[in-house]
Structure formats: C-alpha cells, structure tokens
Design an enzyme around this catalytic site. Structure first.
Site, mmCIF file in Angstrom:
data_model
loop_
_atom_site.group_PDB
_atom_site.id
_atom_site.type_symbol
_atom_site.label_atom_id
_atom_site.label_comp_id
_atom_site.label_asym_id
_atom_site.label_seq_id
_atom_site.Cartn_x
_atom_site.Cartn_y
_atom_site.Cartn_z
ATOM 1 N N GLY A 41 -7.243 1.161 -6.061
ATOM 2 C CA GLY A 41 -6.669 2.355 -5.445
ATOM 3 C C GLY A 41 -5.164 2.331 -5.541
ATOM 4 O O GLY A 41 -4.596 2.192 -6.615
ATOM 5 N N ASP A 42 -4.502 2.462 -4.389
ATOM 6 C CA ASP A 42 -3.038 2.438 -4.354
ATOM 7 C C ASP A 42 -2.517 1.142 -3.742
ATOM 8 O O ASP A 42 -1.427 1.090 -3.194
ATOM 9 C CB ASP A 42 -2.501 3.649 -3.589
ATOM 10 C CG ASP A 42 -2.907 3.648 -2.125
ATOM 11 O OD1 ASP A 42 -3.834 2.904 -1.749
ATOM 12 O OD2 ASP A 42 -2.288 4.396 -1.347
ATOM 13 N N GLU A 43 -3.304 0.084 -3.877
ATOM 14 C CA GLU A 43 -2.947 -1.211 -3.295
ATOM 15 C C GLU A 43 -2.534 -2.196 -4.391
ATOM 16 O O GLU A 43 -3.261 -2.408 -5.353
ATOM 17 C CB GLU A 43 -4.134 -1.764 -2.505
ATOM 18 C CG GLU A 43 -3.810 -2.979 -1.694
ATOM 19 C CD GLU A 43 -4.989 -3.426 -0.852
ATOM 20 O OE1 GLU A 43 -4.742 -3.949 0.238
ATOM 21 O OE2 GLU A 43 -6.141 -3.272 -1.283
ATOM 22 N N ASP B 222 0.865 -1.176 0.000
ATOM 23 C CA ASP B 222 0.000 0.000 0.000
ATOM 24 C C ASP B 222 0.903 1.227 0.000
ATOM 25 O O ASP B 222 1.806 1.341 0.831
ATOM 26 C CB ASP B 222 -0.885 -0.026 1.254
ATOM 27 C CG ASP B 222 -2.039 0.941 1.164
ATOM 28 O OD1 ASP B 222 -2.038 1.806 0.273
ATOM 29 O OD2 ASP B 222 -2.951 0.832 1.992
ATOM 30 N N LEU B 223 0.677 2.128 -0.943
ATOM 31 C CA LEU B 223 1.525 3.312 -1.060
ATOM 32 C C LEU B 223 1.255 4.292 0.067
ATOM 33 O O LEU B 223 0.103 4.517 0.445
ATOM 34 C CB LEU B 223 1.290 3.996 -2.410
ATOM 35 C CG LEU B 223 1.541 3.142 -3.650
ATOM 36 C CD1 LEU B 223 1.213 3.941 -4.905
ATOM 37 C CD2 LEU B 223 2.973 2.657 -3.688
#
Length: 179
Positions: A113-115, A70-71
């Site tokens: 998302g950012d995952e 995750d970012l």
C-alpha cells in the site's frame, strides 16, 4: 555440443530448457522478494534483511534501527485521481526515499500500500531521528505529476535494536506502533 546429429540437437534443446528454467526461477525469486511497482525490496525481503542486521548488530555490539513510514492522505489521492496516478505517485515517493534522507548503506523497502520502511544498520536512536527529520523535510516539497501538485505528509515511527527488541517482527511492530 557442436555436432549436427540427433545427439547435438538434443543437447542444444536441453541447454535451452535449462536456461529457460533458470530464467523462470530468477523471475519467481524476484517476484517473491521485490515490490513490482517500485522495484524496492518487499516486506519479506525487508524482514530477512532486518534479521541479518540484528544478527550483525548483536555480533558487533552495535545498534541498528527501523523506520516505518505511512503516507498521509494517500487514500484520498487514489479516490480523487485514480489508482494509476496513485501508483505513479508511489514510484516518486520511492525515488525520494532512496535519494533523499537515506545513508549509503540504508535499505528502503515498500511493505505494501502506502507503507514504506527503512533499515538503518549501525544507527542508534539519535541517528534514526536525524534520518526521519530529513525524510519529513523532503515531504515538505510537493510532488508534481502531469498537471497535479500533490502535497503529501507522512507519519514516521522508529524502533531501535537492542533497546526495543532483538527480533525482526518485534522491531517492526514497535516501529509501526510508534508511527
């Protein structure tokens, strides 16, 4: 059909319709299992790949591991620089993950998302930790897009089969908790 009569015309029309239906079905399948932004496998495809890897690991009595990533600060990037910039940044992250840190048979996916996630067939916890370290080292290099340099970090969680579970959803959940 080579004839120029009504039967030949009808046969050509049916063939054109058949090809169009085949193309639409292929596009629907692609959209169902591929992330449109990064062209990486999506959550459903990753889950299917993980189930297959678990079955193979059980059959061959070898491990497999899952990395969840995750970012950090990605929401801030979207808020400040906009969603189009954020989308371009996600594409760069996907490229970095597929070219740096992963082994040839590892599967990288964007879950949403950012995952992101990585499936590491044949990898035990030690190998998975090595891959995670290489990924985190790769994130130490900033990403430059347009006139902006973005310093991204990431949280990484690891779950290994069979130690942490023999079910795809359980492994993904445990890797997410570890993250």
């Amino acid at each position: 059909v080579k004839g120029d009569d009504e039967i030949g015309e009808l046969a050509r029309s049916f063939e054109a319709m058949r090809l169009a239906v085949r193309a639409r079905e292929a596009e629907v399948r692609r959209l169902a299992y591929e992330d449109d932004l990064t062209q990486l496998p999506n959550r459903e495809q990753f889950r299917a790949d993980l189930r297959a890897a678990i079955a193979q690991a059980r059959e061959q009595r070898e491990p497999c591991s899952v990395l969840m990533l995750d970012l950090d600060r990605f929401k801030h990037v979207n808020d400040v620089l906009g969603h189009r910039f954020g989308d371009r940044l996600l594409r760069q992250v996907a490229l970095r993950l597929t070219h740096e840190g992963r082994r040839s048979n590892d599967i990288v996916a964007r879950l949403g998302g950012d995952e992101f996630a990585m499936l590491l067939p044949g990898a035990d916890g030690d190998i998975a930790q090595g891959v995670a370290r290489r990924i985190l080292l790769g994130f130490e290099k900033p990403i430059t897009l347009d006139d902006h340099t973005v310093d991204l970090g990431a949280g990484v969680g690891i779950a290994c089969c069979p130690e942490h579970g023999l079910d795809a959803d359980a492994l993904m959940s445990r890797a997410e908790v570890a993250m």
